[in-house]
Scaffold this motif. Sequence first.
Motif, mmCIF file in Angstrom:
data_model
loop_
_atom_site.group_PDB
_atom_site.id
_atom_site.type_symbol
_atom_site.label_atom_id
_atom_site.label_comp_id
_atom_site.label_asym_id
_atom_site.label_seq_id
_atom_site.Cartn_x
_atom_site.Cartn_y
_atom_site.Cartn_z
ATOM 1 N N ARG A 17 -19.375 -73.433 -7.544
ATOM 2 C CA ARG A 17 -19.081 -72.568 -6.441
ATOM 3 C C ARG A 17 -18.261 -73.670 -5.528
ATOM 4 N N ALA A 18 -18.779 -74.823 -5.230
ATOM 5 C CA ALA A 18 -18.276 -75.815 -4.149
ATOM 6 C C ALA A 18 -16.695 -76.108 -4.815
ATOM 7 N N ILE A 19 -16.689 -76.154 -6.132
ATOM 8 C CA ILE A 19 -15.395 -76.392 -6.910
ATOM 9 C C ILE A 19 -14.324 -75.224 -6.491
ATOM 10 N N GLU A 20 -14.946 -73.927 -6.999
ATOM 11 C CA GLU A 20 -14.208 -72.830 -6.705
ATOM 12 C C GLU A 20 -13.464 -72.806 -5.238
ATOM 13 N N ARG A 21 -14.448 -73.068 -4.515
ATOM 14 C CA ARG A 21 -14.114 -72.833 -3.065
ATOM 15 C C ARG A 21 -13.235 -74.016 -2.687
ATOM 16 N N GLN A 22 -13.187 -75.099 -3.197
ATOM 17 C CA GLN A 22 -12.310 -75.988 -2.713
ATOM 18 C C GLN A 22 -10.781 -75.814 -3.438
ATOM 19 N N ARG A 23 -10.850 -75.270 -4.797
ATOM 20 C CA ARG A 23 -9.607 -74.774 -5.317
ATOM 21 C C ARG A 23 -8.976 -73.758 -4.532
ATOM 22 N N GLU A 24 -9.642 -72.818 -3.866
ATOM 23 C CA GLU A 24 -9.156 -71.749 -3.171
ATOM 24 C C GLU A 24 -8.577 -72.323 -1.922
ATOM 25 N N HIS A 25 -9.219 -73.393 -1.549
ATOM 26 C CA HIS A 25 -8.647 -74.019 0.072
ATOM 27 C C HIS A 25 -7.401 -74.566 -0.298
ATOM 28 N N ASP A 26 -7.507 -75.489 -1.478
ATOM 29 C CA ASP A 26 -6.221 -76.135 -1.985
ATOM 30 C C ASP A 26 -5.077 -75.282 -2.057
ATOM 31 N N ARG A 27 -5.346 -74.081 -2.779
ATOM 32 C CA ARG A 27 -4.014 -72.961 -3.178
ATOM 33 C C ARG A 27 -3.650 -72.691 -1.781
ATOM 34 N N LEU A 28 -4.591 -72.209 -0.954
ATOM 35 C CA LEU A 28 -4.140 -71.671 0.291
ATOM 36 C C LEU A 28 -3.219 -72.797 1.242
ATOM 37 N N GLY A 29 -3.571 -73.747 1.236
ATOM 38 C CA GLY A 29 -2.799 -74.846 1.779
ATOM 39 C C GLY A 29 -1.562 -75.106 1.150
ATOM 40 N N GLU A 30 -1.667 -74.988 -0.050
ATOM 41 C CA GLU A 30 -0.089 -75.179 -0.586
ATOM 42 C C GLU A 30 0.733 -74.141 -0.316
ATOM 43 N N LEU A 31 0.115 -72.753 -0.465
ATOM 44 C CA LEU A 31 0.977 -71.596 -0.038
ATOM 45 C C LEU A 31 1.540 -71.829 1.420
ATOM 46 N N VAL A 32 0.304 -72.003 2.503
ATOM 47 C CA VAL A 32 1.054 -72.332 3.747
ATOM 48 C C VAL A 32 1.985 -73.188 3.744
#
Length: 91
Positions: free
Chosen positions: A33-48
């Motif tokens: 779950r921690a890794i999934e959450r970090q990946r989503e955070h990273d993807r959102l940062g890339e999108l922003v």
Amino acid sequence: MATKKYTVTLPEELAEEIRSEVGPGAFSAYVTRAIERQREHDRLGELVARLLEEDGPLTEEEEAAADQEMREIERWFEARESGHRPQADAA
């Protein structure tokens, strides 16, 4: 989803703290779950970053809408992690 066993190195104090909180049987699920959450955070940062590059800075209204969406995402993850069924907010 298929799983595969990997070896990772974690700080012992952190790993033992997590294991004591979630129990040995739930350790892998917690890390997943921690890794999934970090990946989503990273993807959102890339999108922003991409959107800022393409369209420039956000307006105040856009920033407020983004803040609201982030709060909804955080509530969704909190509900998911606590075992409650996530619900979408009414618009």
